[in-house]
Scaffold this motif. Sequence first.
Motif, PDB file in Angstrom:
ATOM      1  N   ALA A   1     -43.004 -12.211  13.680  1.00  0.00           N
ATOM      2  CA  ALA A   1     -42.792 -10.909  14.305  1.00  0.00           C
ATOM      3  C   ALA A   1     -43.103  -9.756  13.358  1.00  0.00           C
ATOM      4  O   ALA A   1     -43.429  -8.656  13.811  1.00  0.00           O
TER       5      ALA A   1
ATOM      6  N   CYS B   1     -49.040  -9.477  11.390  1.00  0.00           N
ATOM      7  CA  CYS B   1     -50.060  -9.627  12.408  1.00  0.00           C
ATOM      8  C   CYS B   1     -51.413  -9.776  11.747  1.00  0.00           C
ATOM      9  O   CYS B   1     -51.618  -9.370  10.596  1.00  0.00           O
TER      10      CYS B   1
ATOM     11  N   PRO C   1     -46.249  -4.658  13.545  1.00  0.00           N
ATOM     12  CA  PRO C   1     -47.627  -4.793  14.048  1.00  0.00           C
ATOM     13  C   PRO C   1     -48.142  -3.533  14.727  1.00  0.00           C
ATOM     14  O   PRO C   1     -49.306  -3.159  14.575  1.00  0.00           O
TER      15      PRO C   1
ATOM     16  N   ARG D   1     -56.450  -7.465  17.555  1.00  0.00           N
ATOM     17  CA  ARG D   1     -55.155  -7.862  16.958  1.00  0.00           C
ATOM     18  C   ARG D   1     -54.773  -9.251  17.465  1.00  0.00           C
ATOM     19  O   ARG D   1     -54.877  -9.516  18.667  1.00  0.00           O
TER      20      ARG D   1
ATOM     21  N   PRO E   1     -51.754 -12.484  17.072  1.00  0.00           N
ATOM     22  CA  PRO E   1     -50.501 -12.945  16.453  1.00  0.00           C
ATOM     23  C   PRO E   1     -50.790 -14.090  15.466  1.00  0.00           C
ATOM     24  O   PRO E   1     -51.746 -14.835  15.646  1.00  0.00           O
TER      25      PRO E   1
END
Lengths: 836, 299
Positions: B216, B219, B257, B274, B276
Amino acid sequence: MTSKKYSADLSAFTYRRTFRSNLILSVLIAINILMCFSGALNIIGAAADRDAARYLKATYTYFFRTSTDSPDIMPFMLSIPFIFLCAGLAVSIFRYVMGKKSSNVYFSLGISREKLFVSNYCAGLSVIMLGIIVPLAACLIANGIFFGFSGKLLFAFVYILFKVFCAGVFVFTLTALVMQLVGSVIETVVYTGVLLAAPAMVNYTLSNMIGNFIYGAPYTPSGFFENDGSGMFYVFGKNAIYSGLSMFDYPKYITPIGSDNLISFITSERKLSPNSASFYSIGEFKFPLVFALITSVLAVAAYFCAKHRKAEKAGFMGTSPFVQGLCVLAVGPFLAMLAGNIFTTSGMSFPAKRRLIILLSIVIMAVGYTVVEMIVLRSFKKYWQRFNYLIAELGIFLLCCLVVISTLPVGSMKVPAAADIESASITVCSNDYDSMNGYTGPGYFNGGARLDVDCMGKDYIKLFEGFKDKEDIERIISVNEKLNALKNTKPDNTYGGDDEFTKTILSGIRIEYHLKNGKTKVRNYRNVTLGIIREIDELTKSDTMKNMIADSLETITDDNGIAPLSSYQYNIALISPDMTRGVSPELFFDNDARENLVKALAADIREGTLPISRISASPLMGYIVMRSYAFPTYDGDVYTDDDPPFAKPQGDIELIDDEHEEMSFVFHEGASYPVYADMKNTVEYVKANGLDKYFTGGAKPVEIIYGKYSEPSEISREYFDSMIFSAINMSDRQAQLVWSEFNKDEIYYEYSDGLSAQVYYPDYSVTDEDTGIDEADRIDPEDMMPEGSTVVTDEAQIAELMSKVRLNCHLCYEGDYALIVFDNGRITYAYIPVGT
Amino acid sequence: MIEVKNVTKKFGSFAAVKDLSLTVDDGSIYGLVGYNGAGKTTLLKMIAGVYKPDEGETLINGRNTFTDAAVRLNMFYVPDEIYFEPFSSIEKMAKLYAGYYPSFSFDTLDSLCGVFELDKKARLNSFSKGMQRQAEMILGMSAHPDVLLLDESFDGLDPQKRNVMNRMLIDYVAEKNCSVIISSHNLHEVSDICDRMALINGKSIALDCSVDDIGADRCKFRLVFDRDMTASDFDGFDIRKIKVDGKMVTLSVKGDPDETERRLRAMNPVLAERFPLTIEEVFLEEMEEKEYDFKEIFG
C-alpha cells in the motif's frame, strides 16, 4: 478433547518413560554382574556334590566369586563391559542434547532443562541399581540357603552392592556431564574415556614427575605395565601414590580379583583367613563413600551444565574447549612421561634428562592439542582464535614442573641425622637377576650395553633392612651422601679403566629411614658407582645381616609357605670343589639330618666363617647344594609328573645330563653353600656323618687357562656375583661350563649358570646370545679365554691353582678367570680371586 | 500474544538476528518471510525456548519463553528439521507429546490422521518428506496449543495437502483464538494464509505490516519522456528501484502512490502508467537483490 494421558507431573512422566525405554540395559548389566559374582551358581552346582559341598562349607563362610581359583581373571575382564554399559546408558538417555533435531523438540517442551536432566538422571540410577541388585540378591539368597544367613553375609552383600553401584554411577555421571558440555557423540566417547583414565594418568604423571625431576625422590619412574609378583597387574606402573587412589581402579573396584582388593577378600571369606573380622567394620566404606562424594559433585556439575546447555552446540564438534583442554592436559604430560621413561637414553645426566622430559612434554602437548583442534575445528583460523588455551595448558604444566622442582628437592636430598634414625634399610634394583635376589655392579653385568639397566618402577628386594646398629646406620648415611653427590654426573657406559670404581653407572638404589618420630623417609637413586656398591656390600658383614640370613635360612619355606627347607621338596647334594662330582646321599632324606645341616650352616653364618659373600681365604672343601625337584620326569619323549627326580637318594648324580638338559642337577633352582675348612659347625657335621669323602672330585684337571678380561664377558662376570641371599630365594648362579665330550671337531658344549643349562648338540644350530658364540664356530677352550691368558699343564701348578679357584666371587674384578679342563672332557669355568 | 523485544542472537562472532522486535496478536497468523539465512529459524527457536537470546527477550502473554518452562506447555514448535524418535510411529510420538501437553487429544489425532490419510501405526521413517511434515502438523494440532510455531512446514506438500493444511490452520485459529507464526520463503504460501507478514532482511525486520497493506505504501511507474532522463532527475523521490533506458524510465517508489503519481506527472512525461507492486516485487526490493550477470560468470 483433553487427553487423559497428560501427566501433571512432567518429571515423573520423564522418569517413567526413560526407565522403561532403557530396561534392556538393566538386563545386560544384570547379566554382566551375575557373571562377575557367579559364585552362587557354583554353590548350586556344589550342593549336588557331597564332597564339593563339604569343601565349600568347611572353607568359606559365604561365596560370591566366580571360582575358587585365584587369581581369577574373568571378573577383571567383565568389569570392562560394565563400564561400557554404564557409559552407554548415559549416551542412550541424554543423546537428545547431541542432536540438532532432538534438541529442538526436547528443549521446546514444557519442562525445564534442569528438571528434564534430573528426571532422566534418576531414571539412569534406577536402571543401574536394578541391574546390580537383582543378580546380587540372587547370590545372597543362594548363599543364605547354602551357608545360612548371617550378619557377615548381609554385610558383604550391602558392601558389594554399594561399591559396585558407586562404580557404575560414577561412570554414568561422568558421561552425562561430558554430554552436557560437548556437541557430538564421538567427543563424548573420547573425552569420557580420557577422563575415566585421567586419575591414573595424572597419578602416573605426578609420581613420575617427582621421580624424574627430583634427585633422590621418594618415588621411582614407572614403566608402562608392571606386575608386583602377587598377581596384580598395574597399568602405568605401581607407585607409592597409586595405592592411595585405589578408588579409581575400576576393575578392582568392581570385581573380586587381586590379593589386596577389598572386594576380593570380602566376596569369599575363607574360614582360614586371618583378620577377617577387621573387614566387617564401617571403616571399609571409606573409599566407596569418598567415591560417592566425588560422583555427587559431578552430578551437581552436570545439573548446572544441563541447565545452561546451549542447543546450538548440538551436532558440532569443538564446542567445549574446556573439556578438550582438560583432556589434553591429562594426556599430554602423561604421554611425555611415558616417552621420557621409555625413550630417553640412560646415558644422560639427571638434569639433562629432566630438561629433555620437560621439552618432550611441551612438544607432545602442543602437537596433541593442535591435532585435536584441527580435527574438531577443521579451521586454522578458529584454531588460532583458541590458541590461548594451549598457552594456558602449557603454563599450567610448567607451573607444576616448577613447583615440583623447586619445593620438594630440598627435603628429598636432605639426609636425616643418625640420632633421629630408628632403623634404616637399603636396597638395590633387582633387574639383573632372574632370582631377584642380589646385586652386582648393576648395569655392569648386563649382556647388552652397560647402561641398559631398567630399574624403573621395579619392585625392590629389601636386601638390607632393619639396620639399627650405629655403625650400619652411619654407613648408610655415608652412602646416601655419596649418592647425592652424583646428581649432576653423567653415567658412563664404558668398561674398565682406572676409574672403574668411581665412574657413575646406572642402577636403582632405595634407602628408607624409619625415624624415631614414627615417620619414614624414602630416597631413590639411579646414579651409583661400583665403589659405593662395595661400600653397601660392607653391610653384609654386619651382625644384623648375618642374623637375618641365618634366621631366614633356618625358617625358609617353599613357595606354598608350608614345607620347610628340611622337607623332601629339596634334594641336597655334596659337590666337589671343582664340580666334577656330585653325590646325593641317603642321609639327607632324614628330616632331622636336614634340620641339623641347616642349623650348622646357620651357625657358621652367624660366626662369620660362611661369609655372605661366599668368599673366604680358608681352603675350600666342597659345596653343599640344594635343588628343588618340582619338575616332571622325562621318560623317552614324554614328560610325566610321576616320580620327580631327586626325590630319592641318587648316589652319584649327573650334574649335567648330556641328553636332557632339563634333567641336569644344576639346571634347577636351588642354593649352594661353599664349605670352607674354618666353618667349624658344618665341617663337624660333614665329618660326623662321613660326608667329607664326597668332596673328592670325579675327574682330574689336566689344563687350566687363566687370564683377565678387558671387556665384560657374559659368561664370566655375570655368574660369579651371587650372594648368600640366594639361599633365601633358593636360587644360585654358579657357573659351570662343561664339555660333555671334549672334541675339537665337534662343537658340543653346554654351560650352566645354575639356573639354566643350555645344551648345544652338534646338529643344533643356534647362537647363544649370552655367549655370543655360534656353535657352528669350532672353538678351543683357549679361544674362550681372553687374549694373553696363561695355559698351565704342569700338575703341581694345576694343584696349586685348584686350591685357589672359586666358583663364585662377589664383586671380584681384580682376579683372574679360569677355565679348567678335566680328563673326562668336562670343562669348568671358575674364578681365582685376588688374595687366595 | 507473542512479543519479541529487541532480541539479538550471535553464534560466535556471527549475528544471526540483531535487535529484532515484533508482536503477534492472539487470533492471528503471522508470516515470517526472508531469504535463506535471514534469521527466521533462529527467531522461531528463540520464541520456542530452544535458543536463549543474547540480548532482549521473547514473551508469550508476558512470560519469558526461555526461563519459564510452563509457558511452553501450550506452545508447539514444528521445526524445519523434523525429529521423530527412532523406529517410532505417529501413535508412539503421540504418547510422548501427550505426556508433556495438557491439552493433547487422541481424538483429534485420530481425526486428523483420517483427514490426511496417514496410518498412525506405520513407522514414520517409512513416510515421505511431505507425509512426515503432515504427521508433525497432526501431532502439533493434536496438542491444541495456544501458540503454534511452524518453520517451513508447508515445504514438500502437494497443492491439495497444502490447501487442506491452510484451511485447517485458519479454522483452528478462528476456533482457538491462538497465535500462529509461519516462516517460509514462499511468499504466495504465506500471503494466502497470513494476516500479517514480516520481511526479515539482514537479521532485522525490514517490513512489518498486514498482508493487505504490504504494497500500500509503494507503487511502480513506467514513464516515457520526450528527452533522455537520468536517475538523478528523480532524486526527490524515495526510489526503491529504477531503470532508465533513454527516454523510458521504470521505477518503484515508496510513499503515498497518489501523491507520488502527482509529482511524477508534474515532470511532464509523455506517458505515465501506474502499477501496484506484487508481493514478490516488494520482497525483492526489500531484500536488496544484487544484479548478477551470469553470462559473464559462465561465459
